[in-house]
Write an enzyme that holds these catalytic residues in place. Structure first.
Site, PDB file in Angstrom:
ATOM      1  N   LYS A 123     -10.445  -0.650  10.454  1.00 35.35           N
ATOM      2  CA  LYS A 123     -10.611  -1.817   9.580  1.00 35.35           C
ATOM      3  C   LYS A 123     -10.992  -3.053  10.381  1.00 35.35           C
ATOM      4  CE  LYS A 123      -7.147  -0.244   6.226  1.00 35.35           C
ATOM      5  NZ  LYS A 123      -7.927   0.228   5.082  1.00 35.35           N
ATOM      6  N   HIS A 131       0.859  -1.178   0.000  1.00 30.63           N
ATOM      7  CA  HIS A 131       0.000   0.000   0.000  1.00 30.63           C
ATOM      8  C   HIS A 131       0.907   1.244   0.000  1.00 30.63           C
ATOM      9  CE1 HIS A 131      -2.741   2.982   1.853  1.00 30.63           C
ATOM     10  NE2 HIS A 131      -3.728   2.216   1.444  1.00 30.63           N
ATOM     11  N   CYS A 134      -4.720   2.503  -3.682  1.00 28.40           N
ATOM     12  CA  CYS A 134      -3.470   3.003  -3.072  1.00 28.40           C
ATOM     13  C   CYS A 134      -2.345   1.996  -3.239  1.00 28.40           C
ATOM     14  CB  CYS A 134      -3.654   3.328  -1.586  1.00 28.40           C
ATOM     15  SG  CYS A 134      -4.872   4.581  -1.304  1.00 28.40           S
ATOM     16  N   GLN A 173      -4.264  -5.193   6.971  1.00 28.55           N
ATOM     17  CA  GLN A 173      -5.268  -6.106   6.422  1.00 28.55           C
ATOM     18  C   GLN A 173      -5.259  -7.479   7.106  1.00 28.55           C
ATOM     19  OE1 GLN A 173      -7.638  -5.248   4.475  1.00 28.55           O
ATOM     20  NE2 GLN A 173      -6.894  -3.333   3.635  1.00 28.55           N
ATOM     21  N   ASP A 223       3.259  -4.667   8.056  1.00 27.64           N
ATOM     22  CA  ASP A 223       2.048  -3.873   7.889  1.00 27.64           C
ATOM     23  C   ASP A 223       0.868  -4.831   8.069  1.00 27.64           C
ATOM     24  OD1 ASP A 223      -0.183  -2.548   7.039  1.00 27.64           O
ATOM     25  OD2 ASP A 223       0.666  -1.827   5.156  1.00 27.64           O
TER      26      ASP A 223
HETATM   27  N1  7TS Z   1      -1.647  -0.835   4.690  1.00 27.78           N
HETATM   28  C1  7TS Z   1      -2.528  -1.591   4.039  1.00 27.78           C
HETATM   29  C2  7TS Z   1      -2.147  -2.992   3.617  1.00 27.78           C
HETATM   30  C3  7TS Z   1      -3.804  -1.091   3.759  1.00 27.78           C
HETATM   31  O1  7TS Z   1      -4.679  -1.850   3.117  1.00 27.78           O
HETATM   32  C4  7TS Z   1      -4.132   0.219   4.176  1.00 27.78           C
HETATM   33  C5  7TS Z   1      -5.457   0.857   3.858  1.00 27.78           C
HETATM   34  C6  7TS Z   1      -3.171   0.954   4.877  1.00 27.78           C
HETATM   35  C7  7TS Z   1      -1.931   0.396   5.122  1.00 27.78           C
HETATM   36  C8  7TS Z   1      -3.420   2.330   5.378  1.00 27.78           C
HETATM   37  O2  7TS Z   1      -4.382   2.334   6.387  1.00 27.78           O
HETATM   38  P1  7TS Z   1      -4.874   3.705   7.004  1.00 27.78           P
HETATM   39  O3  7TS Z   1      -5.884   3.325   8.025  1.00 27.78           O
HETATM   40  O4  7TS Z   1      -3.680   4.355   7.577  1.00 27.78           O
HETATM   41  O5  7TS Z   1      -5.448   4.497   5.878  1.00 27.78           O
HETATM   42  N2  7TS Z   1      -6.146   0.280   2.797  1.00 27.78           N
HETATM   43  C9  7TS Z   1      -7.227   0.764   2.173  1.00 27.78           C
HETATM   44  C10 7TS Z   1      -7.858   0.096   1.126  1.00 27.78           C
HETATM   45  O6  7TS Z   1      -7.520  -0.995   0.691  1.00 27.78           O
HETATM   46  N3  7TS Z   1      -8.911   0.838   0.701  1.00 27.78           N
HETATM   47  O7  7TS Z   1      -8.969   1.956   1.432  1.00 27.78           O
HETATM   48  C11 7TS Z   1      -7.926   1.926   2.346  1.00 27.78           C
END
Ligand code: 7TS
Length: 415
Positions: free
Chosen positions: A232, A128, A372, A209, A206
């Site tokens: 999430k 990401h 992303c 997910q 990371d």
């Molecule tokens: N890493 C992964 C693997 C992700 O899927 C996401 C967000 C992030 C980091 C960042 O998370 P945040 O809470 O800091 O924004 N992924 C997604 C997605 O797949 N669709 O919208 C956000």
């Protein structure tokens, strides 16, 4: 005979007020955008309003009753998070705004102190943007180099490339996602960590997910850093977690200076606070951290093994059904056991945004775009994909509605 489901989804759905909502002129909401953010159960919503209605106060400072109650509830979530990921110590848990901020904290604090000219940071092509851009900024600033472990056509990492990088002796950090938000691939992080540690290289996982969808044990995995987001995993937005192994955290310089992260401040010098407060400058997101505690309770009561089992069941069903739709290109591992509840695809030459619009007409919420993950899009040689992603409240009936809407789109576009 029908196989017994891992979760009582009918009962679970009653805990989520939003799932009663109708959209697009009376259609039931089929929410399949859980990789972006999940819905929130009443217990989480209530925990937040309970804080604001009954004990709103700042934490870690005043001695009055409300402040003590708020501090207790906030710190209780830290303990719940530590237990949830099996951290050895509660002070290894740092609250941030999201996974993105957690990764940036490592890049700015640990990274600036440890990465020098000519050093390498190894990531992968599935990352990401949150696990790419901070390392670009760091390596550009320091004159280091960013290296990518490639991904093969089935969505798995090319481990021989990783071995090659490790052999170069200049690797200072490895940072990989445990589950791809596009392909769903579950990455063998334990193996990656073991190989890195044999050469004394720390690893950031990371978990944005993975932590919401499967049992994650940081001691077993032995990662040095792990980042994830509350939103999430049934929790509110605005709360993230950075786990750091204590012996690594003890050597890290602070990230942001300000209140709450200090013990004593004098005109020209400061003594920093104990861990983990040294890394939590300023008033934190108290209400939402407390709400996150209720989300962890909810998931713990279900049991993460059963959450995973349910998602395998739904994903397997969705993969079977979507394979039968003419013109569909599927991305990621073909086997549901090797992936999380994420199904990315394209259909004919329909643009994913057009497809998502047609899905929306049917009440089906999916994501379309680059997710992303533009480095991965380049590797797949597409500009975008459509993506359905599942969670504890999704049913096979909802998958059927989604597949029905796909077939309808195919007819509309004459594929
Ligand atoms: N890493 C992964 C693997 C992700 O899927 C996401 C967000 C992030 C980091 C960042 O998370 P945040 O809470 O800091 O924004 N992924 C997604 C997605 O797949 N669709 O919208 C956000």
């Amino acid at each position: 005979m029908m196989q017994k489901s891992a979760l009582n989804v009918k009962k679970i759905r009653q805990d989520f007020p939003i799932l009663k909502r109708k959209v697009m002129g009376g259609k039931p909401l089929v929410y399949l955008d859980n990789a972006a953010t999940t819905q929130k159960p009443l217990a989480v919503i209530n925990a937040i309003s309970d804080y604001y209605m009954n004990y709103n106060s700042n934490i870690h400072r005043a001695v009055h009753q409300l402040a003590e109650e708020a501090t207790f509830a906030f710190e209780e979530t830290r303990q719940k998070v530590a237990r949830f990921i099996n951290a050895r110590h509660t002070d290894e848990i740092i609250f941030t705004r999201n996974a993105t901020e957690a990764i940036n904290l490592v890049a700015y604090s640990w990274g600036r102190a440890n990465v020098k000219r000519g050093d390498r940071v190894v990531i992968s092509e599935i990352e990401h943007h949150s696990n790419i851009v901070p390392w670009q900024i760091l390596t550009q600033e320091k004159g280091g180099r960013l290296e990518y472990i490639g991904v093969n056509d089935s969505g798995y990492l090319k481990m021989h490339e990783y071995e090659k990088y490790l052999a170069s002796k200049r690797v200072k950090l490895v940072s990989v996602s445990q589950m791809s938000n596009v392909l769903g691939t579950i990455i063998p992080v334990e193996k990656i960590i073991k190989m890195s540690h044999e050469r004394g290289i720390p690893v950031l996982v990371d978990g944005a997910q993975s932590v919401p969808h499967m049992q994650v044990d940081v001691q077993k995995m032995d990662c040095d850093f792990m980042a994830f987001s509350a939103h999430k995993m049934l929790g509110p937005t605005g709360v993230g977690v950075l786990y750091v192994k204590r012996e690594v955290l003890e050597k890290m310089p602070p990230f942001m200076g300000g209140g709450d992260m200090i013990k004593e401040v004098h005109k020209y010098e400061t003594r920093y606070n104990d861990l983990p407060y040294k890394f939590e400058g300023g008033t934190p997101n108290i209400a939402d951290v407390i709400g996150f505690g209720a989300a962890i309770d909810y998931l713990s009561n279900l049991g993460m093994d059963r959450v995973r089992e349910h998602e395998i069941e739904i994903t397997k069903y969705a993969l079977e059904k979507i394979t039968g739709v003419k013109g569909v290109t599927l991305y990621g591992p073909p086997n549901a056991m090797d992936r999380g509840g994420v199904v990315s695809f394209n259909i004919g030459d329909i643009h994913p945004h057009d497809l998502a619009t047609i899905m929306n007409d049917h009440g089906v919420a999916i994501r379309s775009g680059h997710h992303c993950a533009q480095v991965l899009m380049e590797r797949l040689d597409v500009s975008a994909t459509s993506r359905a992603s599942f969670y504890i409240y999704n049913t096979k009936e909802e998958v059927d509605i989604f597949i029905g809407a796909l077939s309808e789109a195919r007819r509309l576009f004459k594929i």
